[in-house]
Design a protein around this motif. Structure first.
Motif, PDB file in Angstrom:
ATOM      1  N   HIS A  99       0.680  -1.228  -0.108  1.00 11.66           N
ATOM      2  CA  HIS A  99       0.175   0.024   0.236  1.00 11.66           C
ATOM      3  C   HIS A  99       0.883   1.261  -0.047  1.00 11.66           C
ATOM      4  O   HIS A  99       1.993   1.263   0.406  1.00 11.66           O
ATOM      5  CB  HIS A  99      -1.001   0.014   1.232  1.00 11.66           C
ATOM      6  CG  HIS A  99      -0.296  -0.273   2.451  1.00 11.66           C
ATOM      7  ND1 HIS A  99       0.424   0.681   3.286  1.00 11.66           N
ATOM      8  CD2 HIS A  99      -0.233  -1.353   3.250  1.00 11.66           C
ATOM      9  CE1 HIS A  99       0.849   0.249   4.340  1.00 11.66           C
ATOM     10  NE2 HIS A  99       0.461  -1.060   4.352  1.00 11.66           N
ATOM     11  N   ALA A 100       0.238   2.499  -0.135  1.00 13.61           N
ATOM     12  CA  ALA A 100       1.018   3.484  -0.387  1.00 13.61           C
ATOM     13  C   ALA A 100       2.083   4.013   0.718  1.00 13.61           C
ATOM     14  O   ALA A 100       3.007   4.839   0.474  1.00 13.61           O
ATOM     15  CB  ALA A 100       0.015   4.715  -0.472  1.00 13.61           C
ATOM     16  N   GLU A 101       1.793   3.516   1.816  1.00 13.40           N
ATOM     17  CA  GLU A 101       2.587   3.802   3.179  1.00 13.40           C
ATOM     18  C   GLU A 101       3.920   2.889   3.136  1.00 13.40           C
ATOM     19  O   GLU A 101       4.721   3.355   3.998  1.00 13.40           O
ATOM     20  CB  GLU A 101       1.593   3.699   4.319  1.00 13.40           C
ATOM     21  CG  GLU A 101       0.833   4.919   4.662  1.00 13.40           C
ATOM     22  CD  GLU A 101      -0.253   4.886   3.840  1.00 13.40           C
ATOM     23  OE1 GLU A 101      -0.780   3.731   3.481  1.00 13.40           O
ATOM     24  OE2 GLU A 101      -0.908   5.898   3.361  1.00 13.40           O
ATOM     25  N   VAL A 102       3.692   2.044   2.255  1.00  8.83           N
ATOM     26  CA  VAL A 102       5.064   0.965   2.417  1.00  8.83           C
ATOM     27  C   VAL A 102       6.310   1.547   1.736  1.00  8.83           C
ATOM     28  O   VAL A 102       5.947   2.141   0.439  1.00  8.83           O
ATOM     29  CB  VAL A 102       4.637  -0.345   1.851  1.00  8.83           C
ATOM     30  CG1 VAL A 102       5.870  -1.226   1.841  1.00  8.83           C
ATOM     31  CG2 VAL A 102       3.696  -1.015   2.661  1.00  8.83           C
ATOM     32  N   GLU A 103       7.430   1.504   2.230  1.00 10.24           N
ATOM     33  CA  GLU A 103       8.610   1.680   1.343  1.00 10.24           C
ATOM     34  C   GLU A 103       8.801   0.810   0.329  1.00 10.24           C
ATOM     35  O   GLU A 103       8.743  -0.581   0.471  1.00 10.24           O
ATOM     36  CB  GLU A 103       9.761   1.813   2.398  1.00 10.24           C
ATOM     37  CG  GLU A 103       9.797   2.973   3.410  1.00 10.24           C
ATOM     38  CD  GLU A 103      11.309   3.189   3.909  1.00 10.24           C
ATOM     39  OE1 GLU A 103      11.712   2.185   4.305  1.00 10.24           O
ATOM     40  OE2 GLU A 103      11.602   4.236   4.080  1.00 10.24           O
ATOM     41  N   SER A 104       9.045   1.329  -0.640  1.00 15.81           N
ATOM     42  CA  SER A 104       9.058   0.222  -2.023  1.00 15.81           C
ATOM     43  C   SER A 104      10.145   0.601  -2.914  1.00 15.81           C
ATOM     44  O   SER A 104      11.173   1.669  -2.588  1.00 15.81           O
ATOM     45  CB  SER A 104       7.726   0.571  -2.797  1.00 15.81           C
ATOM     46  OG  SER A 104       7.826   1.805  -3.384  1.00 15.81           O
ATOM     47  N   ILE A 105      10.312   0.133  -3.909  1.00 15.02           N
ATOM     48  CA  ILE A 105      11.277   0.092  -5.154  1.00 15.02           C
ATOM     49  C   ILE A 105      11.088   1.686  -5.618  1.00 15.02           C
ATOM     50  O   ILE A 105      12.260   2.007  -6.274  1.00 15.02           O
ATOM     51  CB  ILE A 105      10.971  -0.796  -6.263  1.00 15.02           C
ATOM     52  CG1 ILE A 105      12.186  -1.024  -7.085  1.00 15.02           C
ATOM     53  CG2 ILE A 105       9.751  -0.449  -7.004  1.00 15.02           C
ATOM     54  CD1 ILE A 105      13.427  -1.665  -6.307  1.00 15.02           C
ATOM     55  N   TYR A 106      10.348   2.219  -5.252  1.00 11.20           N
ATOM     56  CA  TYR A 106       9.904   3.661  -5.837  1.00 11.20           C
ATOM     57  C   TYR A 106      10.920   4.834  -4.893  1.00 11.20           C
ATOM     58  O   TYR A 106      11.813   5.402  -5.527  1.00 11.20           O
ATOM     59  CB  TYR A 106       8.539   4.392  -5.371  1.00 11.20           C
ATOM     60  CG  TYR A 106       8.449   5.570  -5.458  1.00 11.20           C
ATOM     61  CD1 TYR A 106       8.198   6.373  -7.067  1.00 11.20           C
ATOM     62  CD2 TYR A 106       8.697   6.567  -4.375  1.00 11.20           C
ATOM     63  CE1 TYR A 106       8.376   7.844  -6.794  1.00 11.20           C
ATOM     64  CE2 TYR A 106       8.454   7.894  -4.458  1.00 11.20           C
ATOM     65  CZ  TYR A 106       8.413   8.423  -5.730  1.00 11.20           C
ATOM     66  OH  TYR A 106       8.132   9.981  -5.774  1.00 11.20           O
ATOM     67  N   ASP A 107      11.077   4.187  -3.658  1.00  7.83           N
ATOM     68  CA  ASP A 107      11.951   5.031  -2.831  1.00  7.83           C
ATOM     69  C   ASP A 107      13.488   4.676  -3.108  1.00  7.83           C
ATOM     70  O   ASP A 107      14.461   5.530  -2.792  1.00  7.83           O
ATOM     71  CB  ASP A 107      11.810   4.722  -1.348  1.00  7.83           C
ATOM     72  CG  ASP A 107      10.513   4.855  -0.862  1.00  7.83           C
ATOM     73  OD1 ASP A 107      10.093   6.310  -0.665  1.00  7.83           O
ATOM     74  OD2 ASP A 107       9.434   3.931  -0.702  1.00  7.83           O
ATOM     75  N   VAL A 108      13.651   3.374  -3.549  1.00  9.47           N
ATOM     76  CA  VAL A 108      14.774   3.168  -4.084  1.00  9.47           C
ATOM     77  C   VAL A 108      15.335   3.843  -5.240  1.00  9.47           C
ATOM     78  O   VAL A 108      16.786   4.428  -5.573  1.00  9.47           O
ATOM     79  CB  VAL A 108      15.082   1.581  -4.257  1.00  9.47           C
ATOM     80  CG1 VAL A 108      16.432   1.119  -4.919  1.00  9.47           C
ATOM     81  CG2 VAL A 108      14.661   0.921  -3.213  1.00  9.47           C
TER      82      VAL A 108
END
Length: 306
Positions: A99-108
């Protein structure tokens, strides 16, 4: 599994093998399953990084990614799935929160977050971890445009993660599978730059080869300008329906065009494969005795032994 069939049932299958198509199919599956049951796959000499890609949608790209990954991990190998499709379907199938609050590959990719900080363990399969995708990835294509070394950000993150694993005493990854969106934007380009091999799932239907020539041209362009080591190593035929002449014709045509790359294993159309993601599972854990699970296990074995 053959070992779990009562002796009378095994005898019955052998008796009916010649006369009944259904019994013949069951006996064939039992033999195939017996060959692979409990088998450990050989570890590669170094980490193999696959981009699973096809610009045509609906060909089983995500399904192939998660099931090959689960099959490799269940055979004792260390596997990472990187989900860079904004839809996050690979994350769903592996039971990973995205979900939107999870740190993900986007943050990488955008915020230079270490890959180690976003990776989550798959709850159903030991040795299988996943870097999830969230809805934030939908805007990442635009945000990547202005960033330094925009095409190489995923590659650098993977290299740094390998160092981190070594420092923490974790075993080296054997396989990394990157699930791409069905387009050639900067997310897919990042995947191509990070990988050394491309796995292309091809649906056994009328338009199977449509768009494939364009995909191969794009890969050629990546090879020329960004990643000389990239090669199309594996093609997997998916959604095969043995009842139709069309499926057989498409399979024959693809094998004729790509004799070296096409795996012997073929993934059939399967209700079990389709159902598994709705339970946040791969078919390997949802129904490990199904034909679909057996086919993906055979494909994984071919890749591991290739």
């Amino acid at each position: 599994m053959p070992g779990s069939l009562p002796r009378d049932d095994q005898s019955l299958l052998k008796t009916l093998d010649e006369g009944s198509p259904i019994a013949s199919q069951l006996a064939n599956e039992a033999r195939r399953r017996e060959r692979l049951q409990g088998r450990r796959f050989r570890r590669p000499d170094s980490t193999r990084v696959f981009t699973v890609s096809n610009q045509k949608g609906g060909v089983g790209k995500t399904t192939t990614t998660v099931n090959i990954a689960a099959a490799l991990a269940s055979a004792g190998l260390q596997v990472l799935v990187i989900d860079i499709d904004p839809q996050g379907n690979a994350s769903t199938a592996l039971g990973i929160e995205h979900h939107a609050e999870v740190e993900s590959i986007y943050d990488v990719l955008i915020n230079d977050e270490p890959l180690a900080d976003v990776i989550a363990q798959c709850p159903d399969v030991e040795n299988l971890v996943c870097a999830p995708a969230t809805i934030h990835l939908a805007g990442a294509e635009i945000e990547l445009v202005s960033l330094v070394a925009r095409e190489q950000r995923l590659r650098r993150a993977i290299e740094n993660y390998a160092v981190t694993r070594a420092e923490e005493g974790l075993p080296r990854l054997d396989y990394i599978l990157i699930d791409c969106p069905p387009s050639l934007g900067l997310l897919t380009v990042n995947a191509f730059c990070a990988a050394s091999e491309v796995l292309i799932p091809i649906q056994c239907e009328y338009y199977a080869l449509e768009g494939l020539s364009q995909l191969l041209k794009n890969i050629e362009m990546i090879q020329k300008h960004l990643n000389a080591d990239l090669r199309v190593s594996t093609i997997l035929l998916t959604m095969y329906d043995g009842r139709t002449n069309l499926a057989a014709q498409v399979a024959a045509e693809v094998r004729e065009h790509f004799p070296e790359q096409v795996l012997e294993a073929v993934v059939p159309r399967s209700v079990r494969i389709s159902e598994a993601p709705s339970y946040q599972q791969t078919v390997m854990t949802y129904d490990p005795t199904s034909t679909g699970a057996l086919s993906y296990l055979e494909a994984a074995a071919e890749i591991a032994e290739g």
